[in-house]
Design an enzyme around this catalytic site. Sequence first.
Site, PDB file in Angstrom:
ATOM      1  N   HIS A   1       0.851  -1.201   0.000  1.00  0.00           N
ATOM      2  CA  HIS A   1       0.000   0.000   0.000  1.00  0.00           C
ATOM      3  C   HIS A   1       0.879   1.241   0.000  1.00  0.00           C
ATOM      4  O   HIS A   1       2.026   1.208   0.465  1.00  0.00           O
ATOM      5  CB  HIS A   1      -0.945   0.019   1.198  1.00  0.00           C
ATOM      6  CG  HIS A   1      -0.240  -0.133   2.513  1.00  0.00           C
ATOM      7  ND1 HIS A   1       0.190  -1.357   2.992  1.00  0.00           N
ATOM      8  CD2 HIS A   1       0.134   0.781   3.441  1.00  0.00           C
ATOM      9  CE1 HIS A   1       0.792  -1.188   4.148  1.00  0.00           C
ATOM     10  NE2 HIS A   1       0.780   0.106   4.444  1.00  0.00           N
TER      11      HIS A   1
ATOM     12  N   HIS B   1       1.071   5.212   1.216  1.00  0.00           N
ATOM     13  CA  HIS B   1       0.499   6.238   2.108  1.00  0.00           C
ATOM     14  C   HIS B   1       0.542   7.600   1.416  1.00  0.00           C
ATOM     15  O   HIS B   1       1.578   7.987   0.842  1.00  0.00           O
ATOM     16  CB  HIS B   1       1.346   6.391   3.381  1.00  0.00           C
ATOM     17  CG  HIS B   1       1.312   5.226   4.302  1.00  0.00           C
ATOM     18  ND1 HIS B   1       0.497   5.175   5.415  1.00  0.00           N
ATOM     19  CD2 HIS B   1       2.002   4.052   4.305  1.00  0.00           C
ATOM     20  CE1 HIS B   1       0.697   4.034   6.060  1.00  0.00           C
ATOM     21  NE2 HIS B   1       1.608   3.334   5.407  1.00  0.00           N
TER      22      HIS B   1
END
Length: 135
Positions: free
Chosen positions: A98, A100
């Site tokens: 992922h 940020h």
Amino acid sequence: MDCIFCKILNGDIPSKKVFENDNFIAILDAFPANEGHTLVIPKKHFTNIFEIDEETLKEGYSIARNVANSIRKSLNIENINILQNNGALAGQTVNHFHIHIIPRLENDTVTMKSIPVTIDSKKMEQIALSIKDNM
Ligand code: 5GP
Ligand code: ZN
């Protein structure tokens, strides 16, 4: 698989979605560093940047920039970190790749400070060569 983000993608855990296409979702971080802290998450489970394929990685960073632009406009924020952790020592707590997007504010509590280590120039040369040889 016991993966929080796969559970979010399956709809088993609720999330605040800001974007979705065939390959990605972007959701608000449930424990935000600042207002607007968003995570860009591929729908396919990749553990980290070493597993994700090039095409999906590129799409992820393109979406991350779009999210950052949207945060600029919606929250009127000009300072934004885009970062991505790989491995526990690097701060990765959810082992599903992922990115940020973290809006930054004056005097906020976000840190990634380091004290520079001393490395002599011969060693620096060896490190540079070693990395270069493995590119
Ligand atoms: P990492 O530390 O792996 O780079 O980032 C994982 C992020 O996922 C953390 O910032 C954490 O706050 C966030 N997070 C953990 N659990 C949940 C959850 O259930 N929902 C959402 N939206 N974010 C979560
Ligand atoms: Zn997963």
